[in-house]
Write a protein that holds these residues in place. Sequence first.
Motif, PDB file in Angstrom:
ATOM      1  N   ALA A   1      42.822 -12.077  25.377  1.00  0.00           N
ATOM      2  CA  ALA A   1      41.442 -12.015  24.892  1.00  0.00           C
ATOM      3  C   ALA A   1      40.555 -11.266  25.887  1.00  0.00           C
ATOM      4  O   ALA A   1      39.736 -10.427  25.490  1.00  0.00           O
ATOM      5  CB  ALA A   1      40.909 -13.422  24.648  1.00  0.00           C
ATOM      6  N   VAL A   2      40.735 -11.542  27.169  1.00  0.00           N
ATOM      7  CA  VAL A   2      39.967 -10.835  28.196  1.00  0.00           C
ATOM      8  C   VAL A   2      40.325  -9.356  28.166  1.00  0.00           C
ATOM      9  O   VAL A   2      39.448  -8.485  28.210  1.00  0.00           O
ATOM     10  CB  VAL A   2      40.216 -11.432  29.600  1.00  0.00           C
TER      11      VAL A   2
ATOM     12  N   ASP B   1      41.471  -7.570  25.690  1.00  0.00           N
ATOM     13  CA  ASP B   1      40.885  -6.953  24.492  1.00  0.00           C
ATOM     14  C   ASP B   1      39.410  -6.628  24.703  1.00  0.00           C
ATOM     15  O   ASP B   1      38.954  -5.532  24.356  1.00  0.00           O
ATOM     16  CB  ASP B   1      41.025  -7.871  23.277  1.00  0.00           C
ATOM     17  N   ARG B   2      38.666  -7.587  25.261  1.00  0.00           N
ATOM     18  CA  ARG B   2      37.232  -7.353  25.509  1.00  0.00           C
ATOM     19  C   ARG B   2      37.018  -6.222  26.492  1.00  0.00           C
ATOM     20  O   ARG B   2      36.145  -5.374  26.302  1.00  0.00           O
ATOM     21  CB  ARG B   2      36.561  -8.634  26.010  1.00  0.00           C
ATOM     22  N   MET B   3      37.822  -6.181  27.548  1.00  0.00           N
ATOM     23  CA  MET B   3      37.645  -5.136  28.560  1.00  0.00           C
ATOM     24  C   MET B   3      38.025  -3.765  28.013  1.00  0.00           C
ATOM     25  O   MET B   3      37.396  -2.772  28.368  1.00  0.00           O
ATOM     26  CB  MET B   3      38.452  -5.470  29.814  1.00  0.00           C
ATOM     27  N   ARG B   4      39.029  -3.695  27.161  1.00  0.00           N
ATOM     28  CA  ARG B   4      39.415  -2.410  26.579  1.00  0.00           C
ATOM     29  C   ARG B   4      38.314  -1.846  25.685  1.00  0.00           C
ATOM     30  O   ARG B   4      38.184  -0.639  25.548  1.00  0.00           O
ATOM     31  CB  ARG B   4      40.706  -2.555  25.779  1.00  0.00           C
ATOM     32  N   LYS B   5      37.519  -2.715  25.078  1.00  0.00           N
ATOM     33  CA  LYS B   5      36.409  -2.271  24.229  1.00  0.00           C
ATOM     34  C   LYS B   5      35.193  -1.866  25.044  1.00  0.00           C
ATOM     35  O   LYS B   5      34.336  -1.128  24.554  1.00  0.00           O
ATOM     36  CB  LYS B   5      36.016  -3.381  23.263  1.00  0.00           C
ATOM     37  N   ASP B   6      35.101  -2.354  26.274  1.00  0.00           N
ATOM     38  CA  ASP B   6      33.954  -2.086  27.150  1.00  0.00           C
ATOM     39  C   ASP B   6      34.220  -0.810  27.943  1.00  0.00           C
ATOM     40  O   ASP B   6      35.027  -0.783  28.857  1.00  0.00           O
ATOM     41  CB  ASP B   6      33.748  -3.268  28.096  1.00  0.00           C
TER      42      ASP B   6
END
Length: 93
Positions: free
Chosen positions: A55-56, A58-63
């Motif tokens: 989950a972390v 995924d969030r970082m890849r979008k940021d």
Amino acid sequence: MVRNENVASTARHAAEQGLARLMMRLPATRATIRAAAASDPDFYEMCGAYGEACAVLDRMRKDRSADLAIVTEYEIICAEIEIDVTRTLLGDQ
């Protein structure tokens, strides 16, 4: 008391997400993964760690401003958990 229930709910959610992701990543072992998660609390906890790490990641890849070194670190963490899961399923631990 409510906080403890929220923490438990969050942990269960992470474990279920991790379990689903592991079954997608390791399709040949889906039934074994599901059985291990149902019968082994430590394995279920490993699923939770995997779910949280994914989950972390995924969030970082979008940021777009995410630190690439940290993204790489989380990719390694996820891969290492997958290896640990495989070893556990093979009885190497």
